[in-house]
Scaffold this active site. Sequence first.
Site, PDB file in Angstrom:
ATOM      1  N   GLN A  52      -5.371  15.026 -18.455  1.00  0.00           N
ATOM      2  CA  GLN A  52      -4.607  13.789 -18.639  1.00  0.00           C
ATOM      3  C   GLN A  52      -4.670  12.882 -17.417  1.00  0.00           C
ATOM      4  O   GLN A  52      -4.975  11.692 -17.516  1.00  0.00           O
ATOM      5  CB  GLN A  52      -3.136  14.118 -18.931  1.00  0.00           C
ATOM      6  CG  GLN A  52      -2.912  14.846 -20.245  1.00  0.00           C
ATOM      7  CD  GLN A  52      -1.434  15.000 -20.538  1.00  0.00           C
ATOM      8  OE1 GLN A  52      -0.814  14.125 -21.136  1.00  0.00           O
ATOM      9  NE2 GLN A  52      -0.851  16.116 -20.119  1.00  0.00           N
ATOM     10  N   TYR A  99       2.824  30.124 -12.387  1.00  0.00           N
ATOM     11  CA  TYR A  99       2.267  28.782 -12.239  1.00  0.00           C
ATOM     12  C   TYR A  99       2.861  28.086 -11.019  1.00  0.00           C
ATOM     13  O   TYR A  99       2.133  27.546 -10.168  1.00  0.00           O
ATOM     14  CB  TYR A  99       2.526  27.961 -13.504  1.00  0.00           C
ATOM     15  CG  TYR A  99       2.255  26.490 -13.335  1.00  0.00           C
ATOM     16  CD1 TYR A  99       0.958  26.009 -13.227  1.00  0.00           C
ATOM     17  CD2 TYR A  99       3.311  25.575 -13.269  1.00  0.00           C
ATOM     18  CE1 TYR A  99       0.714  24.653 -13.054  1.00  0.00           C
ATOM     19  CE2 TYR A  99       3.069  24.226 -13.096  1.00  0.00           C
ATOM     20  CZ  TYR A  99       1.779  23.762 -12.987  1.00  0.00           C
ATOM     21  OH  TYR A  99       1.539  22.418 -12.815  1.00  0.00           O
ATOM     22  N   TRP A 110       6.611  16.733 -15.976  1.00  0.00           N
ATOM     23  CA  TRP A 110       6.705  16.274 -17.373  1.00  0.00           C
ATOM     24  C   TRP A 110       5.635  15.216 -17.685  1.00  0.00           C
ATOM     25  O   TRP A 110       5.911  14.113 -18.122  1.00  0.00           O
ATOM     26  CB  TRP A 110       8.099  15.716 -17.646  1.00  0.00           C
ATOM     27  CG  TRP A 110       9.216  16.679 -17.436  1.00  0.00           C
ATOM     28  CD1 TRP A 110       9.206  17.859 -16.759  1.00  0.00           C
ATOM     29  CD2 TRP A 110      10.563  16.526 -17.931  1.00  0.00           C
ATOM     30  NE1 TRP A 110      10.443  18.459 -16.790  1.00  0.00           N
ATOM     31  CE2 TRP A 110      11.290  17.661 -17.504  1.00  0.00           C
ATOM     32  CE3 TRP A 110      11.216  15.546 -18.680  1.00  0.00           C
ATOM     33  CZ2 TRP A 110      12.636  17.850 -17.803  1.00  0.00           C
ATOM     34  CZ3 TRP A 110      12.558  15.723 -18.973  1.00  0.00           C
ATOM     35  CH2 TRP A 110      13.264  16.862 -18.552  1.00  0.00           C
TER      36      TRP A 110
END
Length: 287
Positions: free
Chosen positions: A11, A125, A150
């Site tokens: 992204q 993570y 987010w």
Amino acid sequence: MKILVTGVQGQLGYDVIKELKRRNIECIGTDIEDFDITDFAATNAFVTNYHPDAVIHCSAFTAVDKAEDNREACYAVNVKGTENIARICQSIDAKMIYISTDYVFPGTGEHYYEVDDQTAPLSVYGQTKLDGENVVRAIVAKHFIVRISWVFGKNGNNFVKTMLRLGKEREEINVVCDQIGSPTYTADLAPLLYDMIVTDKYGTYHATNEGVASWAEFAKEVLRQAGYSATINFISTSEYPTQAVRPLNSRMSKNSLDEARFSRLPNWQDAVGRFIKEWLLNGNYNR
């Protein structure tokens, strides 16, 4: 300036390259097809041959739950891969931006975490991303560490796209309401990363869109702006167990941006509106 971007299929990498090209900056976007960042020899050969002035390192193992059962794979990408990039950046005197996360914090209380607050990851993570931060600090003199949370953008899967799909398919959606944080729109973050990389204001920053919300409030705003009528049911984290523990408090202070005179990102509701407008105009999830 000549810039190399890793993780271009993700992204953020997608929007960083798009922004650099918009500004007519000489750049190259790379991903696993070009070289495996866990392989130092292959990474060194590619990066050294291109010889960038800066590397924006967006590549990461981001499957938070999957990481719990794949610790070695997550570590290989987020720590060893980052170390490889860092070593090469230092050897060719290139600047480096490392993308980190709110998951480095324990997520307690209701305060806004400052960049130098105590870290204590709750997940594999989160720990690997913190280890990656420490590797960069130890190796690269000219570094920027940028913590985000987010994340949503045009390329790849994310929470906003999921809510748009479910909002069309269902009448009710259960979403947790006791995890508080800030969305980060990659199209807003990408210009800031460029604005950083052309300076020598090295250090650690928090860079999310302005404002905070719970995941449920985030979802409700997505559906409102998309014009969907599905109901968002506010549920607790305990009612939606996941393999990896999520921080309940992901509020992050932007004082570091202010002190360096970098512009804050727009309000998250505004970012959601711009994303949805483009997404629906392109024929996705039409009503």
